[in-house]
Design a protein around this motif. Sequence first.
Motif, short mmCIF file in Angstrom:
data_model
loop_
_atom_site.label_atom_id
_atom_site.label_comp_id
_atom_site.label_asym_id
_atom_site.label_seq_id
_atom_site.Cartn_x
_atom_site.Cartn_y
_atom_site.Cartn_z
N GLU A 1 0.83 -1.05 -0.03
CA GLU A 1 -0.09 -0.03 0.07
C GLU A 1 0.76 1.13 0.00
OE1 GLU A 1 -3.97 0.24 2.04
OE2 GLU A 1 -2.65 1.89 3.39
N ILE A 2 0.57 2.20 -1.00
CA ILE A 2 1.08 3.43 -0.77
C ILE A 2 0.02 4.69 -0.92
CG2 ILE A 2 2.66 5.00 -2.53
CD1 ILE A 2 3.68 2.48 -3.77
N THR A 3 0.51 5.34 0.10
CA THR A 3 -0.29 6.63 0.18
C THR A 3 0.40 7.77 -0.69
OG1 THR A 3 -1.03 6.09 2.36
CG2 THR A 3 -1.45 8.37 1.69
N THR A 4 -0.45 8.36 -1.65
CA THR A 4 0.28 9.36 -2.51
C THR A 4 -0.21 10.62 -2.33
OG1 THR A 4 -1.38 9.16 -4.25
CG2 THR A 4 0.32 7.44 -4.18
N ASP A 5 0.48 11.67 -3.01
CA ASP A 5 0.11 13.32 -2.74
C ASP A 5 -0.65 13.82 -3.77
OD1 ASP A 5 1.62 13.50 -0.32
OD2 ASP A 5 3.49 13.40 -1.45
N GLN A 6 -1.03 15.06 -3.96
CA GLN A 6 -1.76 15.57 -4.91
C GLN A 6 -1.11 15.44 -6.34
OE1 GLN A 6 -4.79 17.18 -4.69
NE2 GLN A 6 -4.90 17.38 -6.64
N GLY A 7 -1.86 15.14 -7.35
CA GLY A 7 -1.22 15.32 -8.72
C GLY A 7 -0.31 14.19 -9.02
N ILE A 8 0.77 14.61 -10.01
CA ILE A 8 1.73 13.52 -10.29
C ILE A 8 2.87 13.48 -9.44
CG2 ILE A 8 3.57 12.95 -12.26
CD1 ILE A 8 1.84 14.55 -14.17
N ASN A 9 3.25 12.22 -8.97
CA ASN A 9 4.18 11.97 -8.14
C ASN A 9 4.69 10.69 -8.37
OD1 ASN A 9 2.54 10.88 -5.34
ND2 ASN A 9 1.68 12.54 -6.19
N ILE A 10 5.96 10.56 -8.12
CA ILE A 10 6.87 9.34 -8.44
C ILE A 10 7.52 8.73 -7.20
CG2 ILE A 10 8.66 8.26 -9.79
CD1 ILE A 10 7.99 10.88 -11.72
N HIS A 11 7.18 7.57 -6.82
CA HIS A 11 7.45 6.79 -5.65
C HIS A 11 8.83 5.71 -6.09
CE1 HIS A 11 4.33 8.71 -3.38
NE2 HIS A 11 4.01 8.48 -4.43
N ASN A 12 10.05 5.75 -5.56
CA ASN A 12 11.16 4.85 -5.71
C ASN A 12 10.74 3.70 -4.64
OD1 ASN A 12 13.29 3.03 -5.92
ND2 ASN A 12 14.70 4.24 -5.00
N GLU B 1 2.07 7.99 -9.36
CA GLU B 1 0.82 8.49 -9.03
C GLU B 1 0.28 9.52 -10.06
OE1 GLU B 1 -2.76 8.97 -8.71
OE2 GLU B 1 -2.20 8.01 -6.73
N LEU B 2 -0.69 9.41 -10.76
CA LEU B 2 -0.95 10.45 -11.75
C LEU B 2 -2.36 10.83 -11.42
CD1 LEU B 2 -0.15 7.74 -14.73
CD2 LEU B 2 1.17 9.93 -13.82
N ASP B 3 -2.90 10.79 -10.33
CA ASP B 3 -4.33 11.18 -10.14
C ASP B 3 -4.43 11.39 -8.33
OD1 ASP B 3 -6.84 12.10 -10.90
OD2 ASP B 3 -7.63 10.28 -10.51
N GLY B 4 -3.27 11.54 -7.68
CA GLY B 4 -3.51 11.69 -6.22
C GLY B 4 -4.13 13.08 -5.47
N PRO B 5 -4.53 12.88 -4.35
CA PRO B 5 -4.03 11.87 -3.40
C PRO B 5 -4.88 10.92 -3.25
CG PRO B 5 -5.01 13.70 -2.46
CD PRO B 5 -5.05 14.06 -3.89
N ARG B 6 -4.23 9.56 -3.06
CA ARG B 6 -5.09 8.51 -2.91
C ARG B 6 -4.47 7.62 -2.15
NH1 ARG B 6 -8.93 7.39 -7.77
NH2 ARG B 6 -9.04 9.47 -8.46
N LYS B 7 -5.12 6.29 -1.78
CA LYS B 7 -4.18 5.11 -1.11
C LYS B 7 -4.23 4.01 -2.28
CE LYS B 7 -5.21 5.22 3.81
NZ LYS B 7 -3.79 5.61 4.27
N ARG B 8 -2.98 3.63 -2.60
CA ARG B 8 -2.81 2.84 -3.81
C ARG B 8 -2.55 1.29 -3.38
NH1 ARG B 8 -5.53 4.87 -8.28
NH2 ARG B 8 -4.80 6.78 -8.64
N ASN B 9 -2.86 0.52 -4.10
CA ASN B 9 -2.33 -1.00 -3.71
C ASN B 9 -1.56 -1.55 -5.14
OD1 ASN B 9 -3.21 -1.95 -1.21
ND2 ASN B 9 -5.24 -1.13 -1.86
N LEU B 10 -0.53 -1.92 -4.76
CA LEU B 10 0.38 -2.57 -5.65
C LEU B 10 0.18 -4.20 -5.47
CD1 LEU B 10 3.41 -0.40 -6.21
CD2 LEU B 10 1.24 -0.47 -7.74
N LEU B 11 0.37 -5.07 -6.41
CA LEU B 11 0.44 -6.71 -6.37
C LEU B 11 1.97 -6.94 -6.42
CD1 LEU B 11 -0.51 -9.55 -5.63
CD2 LEU B 11 -0.96 -9.37 -8.26
N LEU B 12 2.62 -7.33 -5.53
CA LEU B 12 4.19 -8.20 -5.93
C LEU B 12 3.88 -9.39 -5.69
CD1 LEU B 12 6.08 -5.81 -2.92
CD2 LEU B 12 5.26 -5.26 -5.57
N GLN B 13 4.47 -10.16 -6.57
CA GLN B 13 4.38 -11.74 -6.78
C GLN B 13 5.64 -12.11 -7.27
OE1 GLN B 13 2.04 -13.80 -10.00
NE2 GLN B 13 0.88 -14.31 -8.12
#
Length: 145
Positions: free
Chosen positions: A9-20, A129-141
């Motif tokens: 889970e990643i909590t993002t900010d407003q607008g476009i943001n890039i997370h490493n 993130e291209l449409d934040g702020p949101r809580k996002r979920n990534l699947l790692l497999q």
Amino acid sequence: MKIIHHFLEITTDQGINIHNITPQVQEFIDSTGIHNGQVLVFSRHTTTALAINENEVRLLEDIKVFLRKLAPETDKYLHNDLHLRDVPEDEPINAHSHLMAMMLSTSEVIPIIDSKLGLGTWQSILFFELDGPRKRNLLLQVSGE
């Protein structure tokens, strides 16, 4: 061969943001006991994306400028005619975000070699993130042995 998954889970900010997210992906791999195989990183959202590139501040700003040029927020888009669609009350005006996401990718597959990500010297796994702020979920497999 083992297959193990995890939701990040990643909590993002407003607008476009890039997370490493490279450290979180490596941490997950460390927890699996997999020494050799691959990891799938998959974005479960239509206004987010993934890429492997250099995590350098000025380059990340260049990427944001580039994406905004590809799909300007102020352009006219049919998807933004919310009065013509059946949508929830909190539906955002975000056609530009969907279009930006299409220019990137929804997933990346990275080799695992001796329990480490097989990335090159300057490569990082970047979550967009291209449409934040949101809580996002990534699947790692992870799959391997």
